[in-house]
Design a protein around this motif. Structure first.
Motif, mmCIF file in Angstrom:
data_model
loop_
_atom_site.group_PDB
_atom_site.id
_atom_site.type_symbol
_atom_site.label_atom_id
_atom_site.label_comp_id
_atom_site.label_asym_id
_atom_site.label_seq_id
_atom_site.Cartn_x
_atom_site.Cartn_y
_atom_site.Cartn_z
ATOM 1 N N ALA A 173 -20.301 43.537 -41.897
ATOM 2 C CA ALA A 173 -21.088 42.992 -43.008
ATOM 3 C C ALA A 173 -20.834 41.500 -43.176
ATOM 4 O O ALA A 173 -19.696 41.040 -43.146
ATOM 5 C CB ALA A 173 -20.750 43.727 -44.297
ATOM 6 N N GLN A 174 -21.912 40.751 -43.354
ATOM 7 C CA GLN A 174 -21.803 39.312 -43.610
ATOM 8 C C GLN A 174 -22.052 38.965 -45.071
ATOM 9 O O GLN A 174 -21.483 38.008 -45.584
ATOM 10 C CB GLN A 174 -22.792 38.561 -42.706
ATOM 11 C CG GLN A 174 -22.441 38.668 -41.232
ATOM 12 C CD GLN A 174 -23.558 38.178 -40.351
ATOM 13 O OE1 GLN A 174 -24.572 38.854 -40.160
ATOM 14 N NE2 GLN A 174 -23.385 36.994 -39.798
ATOM 15 N N ILE A 175 -22.925 39.699 -45.714
ATOM 16 C CA ILE A 175 -23.102 39.549 -47.159
ATOM 17 C C ILE A 175 -23.219 40.936 -47.779
ATOM 18 O O ILE A 175 -23.605 41.899 -47.117
ATOM 19 C CB ILE A 175 -24.325 38.686 -47.550
ATOM 20 C CG1 ILE A 175 -25.630 39.346 -47.101
ATOM 21 C CG2 ILE A 175 -24.177 37.281 -47.005
ATOM 22 C CD1 ILE A 175 -26.867 38.610 -47.602
ATOM 23 N N GLY A 176 -22.875 41.011 -49.060
ATOM 24 C CA GLY A 176 -22.934 42.268 -49.785
ATOM 25 C C GLY A 176 -24.125 42.323 -50.714
ATOM 26 O O GLY A 176 -25.096 41.580 -50.561
ATOM 27 N N PRO A 177 -24.063 43.179 -51.719
ATOM 28 C CA PRO A 177 -25.172 43.361 -52.650
ATOM 29 C C PRO A 177 -25.193 42.287 -53.731
ATOM 30 O O PRO A 177 -24.244 41.513 -53.888
ATOM 31 C CB PRO A 177 -24.867 44.721 -53.264
ATOM 32 C CG PRO A 177 -23.358 44.758 -53.276
ATOM 33 C CD PRO A 177 -22.937 44.093 -52.000
ATOM 34 N N ILE A 198 -28.644 38.241 -40.270
ATOM 35 C CA ILE A 198 -27.552 38.475 -41.220
ATOM 36 C C ILE A 198 -27.486 39.959 -41.562
ATOM 37 O O ILE A 198 -28.487 40.590 -41.908
ATOM 38 C CB ILE A 198 -27.753 37.636 -42.496
ATOM 39 C CG1 ILE A 198 -27.580 36.148 -42.163
ATOM 40 C CG2 ILE A 198 -26.779 38.060 -43.586
ATOM 41 C CD1 ILE A 198 -27.918 35.219 -43.308
ATOM 42 N N ARG A 199 -26.307 40.498 -41.494
ATOM 43 C CA ARG A 199 -26.117 41.930 -41.730
ATOM 44 C C ARG A 199 -25.642 42.169 -43.160
ATOM 45 O O ARG A 199 -24.605 41.670 -43.576
ATOM 46 C CB ARG A 199 -25.103 42.506 -40.753
ATOM 47 C CG ARG A 199 -24.949 44.028 -40.822
ATOM 48 C CD ARG A 199 -23.991 44.540 -39.768
ATOM 49 N NE ARG A 199 -23.853 45.985 -39.836
ATOM 50 C CZ ARG A 199 -24.648 46.863 -39.242
ATOM 51 N NH1 ARG A 199 -25.669 46.415 -38.523
ATOM 52 N NH2 ARG A 199 -24.449 48.169 -39.349
ATOM 53 N N LEU A 200 -26.431 42.916 -43.914
ATOM 54 C CA LEU A 200 -26.009 43.370 -45.236
ATOM 55 C C LEU A 200 -25.131 44.592 -45.070
ATOM 56 O O LEU A 200 -25.361 45.409 -44.182
ATOM 57 C CB LEU A 200 -27.215 43.737 -46.096
ATOM 58 C CG LEU A 200 -28.048 42.619 -46.731
ATOM 59 C CD1 LEU A 200 -28.849 41.868 -45.691
ATOM 60 C CD2 LEU A 200 -28.989 43.207 -47.790
#
Length: 497
Positions: A339-343, A329-331
């Protein structure tokens, strides 16, 4: 875990100033105080909003009460109200790029996720309840009285009054639509308090609602911290109903505050949802399904599948596969197309998540992957898989609201159900099996408001969602989501024999 990707800087930029929407006016706080709004992907403020106090809430409630009493909205025909809701949906579609950009900058989710999933769901929610307006109906009954006396009796469904809507930060615009659309469909007037971390899309949506033809005063938006503005809404004697999504702890405080005028409540509270993977499950679907259940939106979802219960015969394969999925999973920052998820929403939330992992390690748990915040700007935290846990650990019992999944084995169906229900919460869950009898049986035994079979599904506007036990009161979405904003009145008319 792939390297966190970020771009852009807010250093030296002036903060954009937003105002509250009260009646037909744009307002600063009466105190003159402001709150900074932070971009969680950069860790820097980029806007500011008023810090509302009790006096500002009083003004907003007075506008809402006046608009309710003078029938400027609830007195309209169902068809006319429906058309306004439909126009709101059209404006959401028309401004979807702007709203998605604002939501991601404020909340941190990837722009691709907001554009493809959040904004279409917001528009669909308003269209669904636009259709529901004309299905608000009573019933007629012929009654016999004493002797030859007869009565024509009927019921009316009427709006409950002024609704206070308190919205969380994890999905601010979508959560607001789930509450606001049915409230308006019912004919209520409203006072909205978005989370102090994510107020901007609520303010922009209010402007679009006015543009769509919603009368001024029917929707008012106040901004500020929950302990001031939110508490004032919960306790206000002229608010008839409160809808709140957030923590169970805050839900209890709202319950206490609401006792003054016995206001009605809808509460969607905490969750610790189980994902049950049986030995006959299709692991090629169950493993990515379990990853999606917990890691979407960086785990900041009320229904996140944070407890993964796996049959002991396949647990090694599931843990290995889940670790691979987590590492892939790429932050990234919101505009990074990969990007797949953020902060996470804030530094405080990241410290909270990290604290749970540290406590788990002290209690004897093992981190398979993740478990440490990356260096650099923003409040990022990696997808984390933890094993060696037991039901008494805080990792297992408490809502973390981050991308942390605790994995536990079970020996048989009875133990799986017992572990699934060993929680004060009951918001959601999922069952992964190829045995259709088991699927229905176990889904029926899990004490939760929504259970998926071979899917840990996101809610659809046509299906109700809500919690058992300490996960809340009432339901949102579907026909059930309209009910909390309506009262039933019985009318009896004497008819001569």
């Amino acid at each position: 875990m792939t390297e966190t990707q970020q771009s852009g800087s807010l250093a030296g930029q002036a903060l954009a100033t937003w105002q509250m929407v009260i009646g037909d006016a744009r307002r600063d706080a009466s105190s003159g105080e402001w709150i900074d709004v932070v971009d969680p992907g950069l860790g820097q403020p980029f806007a500011r909003v008023p810090q509302a106090a009790e006096a500002d809430v009083d003004d907003a409630v007075a506008e809402a009460r006046t608009s309710f009493d003078d029938l400027r909205w609830r007195g309209w025909s169902a068809d006319r109200r429906s058309q306004v809701l439909w126009r709101i949906a059209d404006l959401v579609d028309r401004h979807s790029a702007e709203l998605a950009d604002l939501e991601t900058r404020n909340q941190g989710m990837p722009l691709s996720f907001a554009s493809a999933h959040v904004l279409p769901s917001v528009a669909r929610t308003f269209r669904y309840y636009a259709g529901a307006v004309e299905r608000i109906e009573g019933r007629a009954v012929d009654l016999a009285g004493p002797g030859t006396r007869r009565f024509h009796a009927y019921t009316r469904r009427e709006p409950i009054g002024v609704a206070g809507i308190i919205v969380p930060w994890n999905g601010p615009l979508l959560s607001l639509s789930w509450k606001l659309a049915p409230a308006l469909a019912a004919g209520c007037s409203t006072v909205v308090k978005p989370a102090e971390e994510t107020p901007l899309t609520a303010l922009r949506l209010a402007e679009l609602c006015l543009e769509a033809g919603l009368p001024p005063g029917v929707l008012n938006v106040v901004t500020g911290v929950g302990s001031r503005a939110g508490a004032a809404i919960a306790a206000h004697p002229d608010i008839d109903k409160v809808s709140f999504t957030g923590s169970t702890e805050v839900g209890r405080s709202i319950l206490q505050a609401a006792q003054g005028n016995m206001k009605k409540l809808t509460l969607e509270l905490g969750g610790k949802s189980p994902v049950l993977v049986f030995e006959d499950a299709d692991l090629s679907a169950a493993i990515p399904g379990a990853a999606t259940a917990i890691f979407s939106n960086a785990g900041q979802i009320c229904t996140a599948g944070s407890r993964l219960l796996v049959h002991e015969s396949v647990i090694e394969e599931v843990v290995s596969g889940l670790a691979v999925a987590a590492d892939a999973i790429r932050l990234g920052y919101r505009t990074d197309e990969s990007a797949q998820i953020g902060p996470l929403i804030s530094q405080r939330q990241r410290q909270r998540v990290d604290g749970y992992v540290a406590q788990g390690l002290r209690d004897g748990a093992e981190v398979v992957t993740g478990g440490a915040a990356p260096e650099g700007a923003g409040f990022f935290y990696p997808p984390t898989v933890v094993t060696g846990v037991h039901p008494s650990m805080s990792l297992v019992r408490e809502e973390i609201f981050g991308p942390i999944v605790a994995v536990m084995p079970f020996a048989d169906e009875a133990e799986a159900v017992a572990l699934a229900n060993d929680t004060p919460y009951g918001l959601a869950g999922s069952v992964w099996t190829e045995d259709i009898d088991r699927a229905h049986r176990v889904a029926g035994l899990i004490r939760a408001g929504r259970v998926g079979v071979n899917v840990h599904a996101s809610p659809d506007v046509a299906m109700p969602t809500g919690g058992f036990k300490q996960s809340g009161w009432g339901r949102e979405l579907g026909p059930d989501g309209l009910e909390p904003y309506l009262e039933t009145k019985s009318i009896l008319v004497a008819v001569d024999a």
